[in-house]
Design a protein around this motif. Structure first.
Motif, mmCIF file in Angstrom:
data_model
loop_
_atom_site.group_PDB
_atom_site.id
_atom_site.type_symbol
_atom_site.label_atom_id
_atom_site.label_comp_id
_atom_site.label_asym_id
_atom_site.label_seq_id
_atom_site.Cartn_x
_atom_site.Cartn_y
_atom_site.Cartn_z
ATOM 1 N N CYS A 167 0.742 -1.092 0.037
ATOM 2 C CA CYS A 167 -0.170 -0.064 -0.049
ATOM 3 C C CYS A 167 1.133 1.365 -0.017
ATOM 4 C CB CYS A 167 -0.995 0.027 1.283
ATOM 5 S SG CYS A 167 -0.216 0.082 2.805
ATOM 6 N N ARG A 168 0.263 2.382 -0.108
ATOM 7 C CA ARG A 168 1.089 3.579 0.019
ATOM 8 C C ARG A 168 0.740 4.428 1.192
ATOM 9 N NH1 ARG A 168 0.582 6.461 -5.885
ATOM 10 N NH2 ARG A 168 -1.554 5.863 -5.409
ATOM 11 N N ALA A 169 1.677 5.117 1.679
ATOM 12 C CA ALA A 169 1.485 6.100 2.831
ATOM 13 C C ALA A 169 2.133 7.473 2.608
ATOM 14 C CB ALA A 169 2.142 5.357 4.047
ATOM 15 N N TRP A 170 1.356 8.639 3.323
ATOM 16 C CA TRP A 170 1.698 9.888 2.783
ATOM 17 C C TRP A 170 1.940 10.497 4.338
ATOM 18 C CZ3 TRP A 170 -2.149 7.648 0.639
ATOM 19 C CH2 TRP A 170 -2.108 7.508 -0.885
ATOM 20 N N LEU A 171 3.040 11.257 4.249
ATOM 21 C CA LEU A 171 3.093 12.248 5.385
ATOM 22 C C LEU A 171 3.152 13.696 4.730
ATOM 23 C CD1 LEU A 171 3.554 12.914 8.392
ATOM 24 C CD2 LEU A 171 5.976 12.596 8.110
ATOM 25 N N VAL A 172 2.463 14.632 5.274
ATOM 26 C CA VAL A 172 2.445 15.936 4.888
ATOM 27 C C VAL A 172 2.575 16.771 6.050
ATOM 28 C CG1 VAL A 172 0.103 16.348 4.616
ATOM 29 C CG2 VAL A 172 1.501 17.750 3.547
ATOM 30 N N ARG A 173 3.700 17.620 6.070
ATOM 31 C CA ARG A 173 3.985 18.461 7.373
ATOM 32 C C ARG A 173 4.080 19.981 6.835
ATOM 33 N NH1 ARG A 173 5.414 16.664 11.905
ATOM 34 N NH2 ARG A 173 5.929 14.578 11.249
ATOM 35 N N GLU A 179 5.911 20.206 3.351
ATOM 36 C CA GLU A 179 6.837 18.765 3.002
ATOM 37 C C GLU A 179 5.876 17.699 3.097
ATOM 38 O OE1 GLU A 179 9.871 18.147 5.930
ATOM 39 O OE2 GLU A 179 10.980 20.340 5.399
ATOM 40 N N LEU A 180 6.123 16.826 1.899
ATOM 41 C CA LEU A 180 5.465 15.686 1.648
ATOM 42 C C LEU A 180 6.553 14.567 1.261
ATOM 43 C CD1 LEU A 180 2.048 15.279 0.008
ATOM 44 C CD2 LEU A 180 4.008 13.774 -0.813
ATOM 45 N N THR A 181 6.344 13.540 1.953
ATOM 46 C CA THR A 181 7.035 12.339 1.881
ATOM 47 C C THR A 181 6.204 11.178 1.459
ATOM 48 O OG1 THR A 181 8.590 12.839 3.473
ATOM 49 C CG2 THR A 181 8.732 10.659 2.747
ATOM 50 N N ALA A 195 10.019 12.444 -1.811
ATOM 51 C CA ALA A 195 10.284 13.218 -0.917
ATOM 52 C C ALA A 195 10.258 14.791 -1.699
ATOM 53 C CB ALA A 195 11.581 13.171 -0.113
ATOM 54 N N GLY A 196 9.528 15.724 -1.098
ATOM 55 C CA GLY A 196 9.333 16.877 -1.802
ATOM 56 C C GLY A 196 8.478 17.859 -1.082
ATOM 57 N N SER A 197 7.813 18.595 -1.713
ATOM 58 C CA SER A 197 6.885 19.446 -1.163
ATOM 59 C C SER A 197 5.657 19.917 -1.944
ATOM 60 C CB SER A 197 7.360 20.947 -1.112
ATOM 61 O OG SER A 197 7.880 21.399 -2.182
ATOM 62 N N LEU A 198 4.727 20.522 -1.408
ATOM 63 C CA LEU A 198 3.436 20.971 -2.194
ATOM 64 C C LEU A 198 3.521 21.994 -2.934
ATOM 65 C CD1 LEU A 198 0.396 20.002 0.230
ATOM 66 C CD2 LEU A 198 1.408 18.490 -1.322
ATOM 67 N N GLY A 199 3.267 22.056 -4.060
ATOM 68 C CA GLY A 199 3.356 23.369 -5.003
ATOM 69 C C GLY A 199 1.977 24.153 -5.129
ATOM 70 N N GLU A 200 1.615 24.529 -6.267
ATOM 71 C CA GLU A 200 0.545 25.413 -6.582
ATOM 72 C C GLU A 200 -0.818 24.415 -6.109
ATOM 73 O OE1 GLU A 200 -2.032 27.506 -10.222
ATOM 74 O OE2 GLU A 200 -0.056 26.773 -10.376
ATOM 75 N N VAL A 201 -1.718 24.981 -5.540
ATOM 76 C CA VAL A 201 -2.866 24.294 -4.754
ATOM 77 C C VAL A 201 -4.113 24.950 -5.345
ATOM 78 C CG1 VAL A 201 -4.416 23.842 -2.837
ATOM 79 C CG2 VAL A 201 -1.685 23.879 -2.726
ATOM 80 N N SER A 202 -5.090 24.195 -5.952
ATOM 81 C CA SER A 202 -6.227 24.698 -6.652
ATOM 82 C C SER A 202 -7.376 23.862 -5.985
ATOM 83 C CB SER A 202 -6.620 24.291 -8.039
ATOM 84 O OG SER A 202 -6.286 22.987 -8.219
ATOM 85 N N ARG A 203 -8.441 24.629 -5.729
ATOM 86 C CA ARG A 203 -9.721 24.230 -5.044
ATOM 87 C C ARG A 203 -11.032 24.295 -6.011
ATOM 88 N NH1 ARG A 203 -6.713 27.774 -2.672
ATOM 89 N NH2 ARG A 203 -7.998 29.487 -3.447
ATOM 90 N N SER A 204 -11.794 23.221 -5.875
ATOM 91 C CA SER A 204 -13.260 23.346 -6.499
ATOM 92 C C SER A 204 -14.165 22.084 -5.936
ATOM 93 C CB SER A 204 -13.002 23.046 -7.893
ATOM 94 O OG SER A 204 -12.462 21.857 -8.327
#
Length: 274
Positions: free
Chosen positions: A7-13, A83-85, A102-111
């Motif tokens: 499975c996959r797991a994400w950590l966003v900090r 930060e996102l892993t 491993a990286g980061s969140l960039g541009e965020v859009s919402r709808s």
């Protein structure tokens, strides 16, 4: 690892240290002191990572929920640059896992009650320009360490109660302190109370009206509209010119531009021999 137990797991900090863990498994996972919840707070598309310096071709998406990532926090920019892993995990034995992003969140859009965020890899900063830029205008950001100007005084910051707001973009005040028209252009409007608390945006126009009134226009509408009575903070703006630094902010010793640099007209003009 076996394919049937992967499975996959994400950590966003966030930058303030607050973190959330998610997984596409049907039960919670725990490792590295984090609980990865089996809900729809966040999912990620298939990763396509290259050997170059381009942004990894992937996105994170999820629902805006009170228990995970809220629309208000996104609008306030609290998740910008988080930060996102991402790991592939054997859910039957979580110590058997491997990090795949491993990286980061960039541009965020919402709808429609959901969000979508670009994933930026660790190589992304290498695409940015480095070094000193030689330009007539200042390269510092108003109030940062290079600028050195303290914006906390009454001359550069004003606190007001909102009286009228149009479309979350135009703010009107009937009793405004005596500032020159345009004083807050290129500055920042921040909401300090109400449902829109924490939202901030850059000011496009600052117009002095008759009898002490004022109209502040933003470049774009706030995602959550403030209402009458909400506390608003306005911070003065800077157009990066040497005259503004000297006369408006009395900060010319920290000016980070080159006002006497010859312009393009001089450089392209035909040269005459002596």
């Amino acid at each position: 690892m076996t394919a049937t137990t992967i499975c996959r797991a994400w950590l966003v900090r966030r930058r303030d240290g607050f973190g959330l863990g998610f997984t596409d498994h049907d039960v919670a996972l725990q490792f590295d002191g984090t609980t990865f919840r089996p809900d729809h707070g966040m999912t990620a598309r298939v990763l396509m990572q290259g050997a170059g310096l381009s942004v990894d071709n992937s996105e994170a998406e999820g629902a805006l929920t009170d228990g995970a990532i809220t629309e208000k926090d996104l609008l306030a920019g609290k998740w910008d640059g988080a930060e996102l892993t991402l790991w592939e995990v054997d859910w039957s034995h979580v110590d058997a896992r491997r990090k795949i992003f491993a990286g980061s969140l960039g541009e965020v859009s919402r709808s429609d009650g959901a969000f979508r965020a670009e994933l930026r890899g660790l190589s992304e900063p290498l695409n940015a320009a480095w070094g000193r830029v030689y330009h007539p205008r200042c390269s510092a950001r108003l109030g940062d360490r290079a600028c050195g100007k303290d914006l906390g005084s009454d001359s550069y910051t004003v606190l007001l109660g909102l009286e009228d707001c149009e479309d979350g973009r135009i703010f009107r005040f009937s009793d405004f302190p005596a500032y020159d028209s345009g004083w807050f252009e290129r500055g920042v409007l921040a909401v300090l109370g109400g449902e829109a608390e924490g939202l901030r945006a850059q000011i496009k126009n600052d117009i002095a009206l008759s009898e002490g009134g004022r109209e502040i226009e933003l470049w774009k509408s706030l995602g959550i509209h403030p209402v009458a009575g909400d506390r608003i903070r306005l911070t003065a703006g800077c157009d990066k010119r040497s005259e503004t630094c000297r006369l408006k902010f009395n900060n010319y010793l920290n000016f980070r531009g080159f006002p006497h640099l010859p312009g393009e007209d001089w450089l392209l003009a035909p040269q005459t021999g002596g």
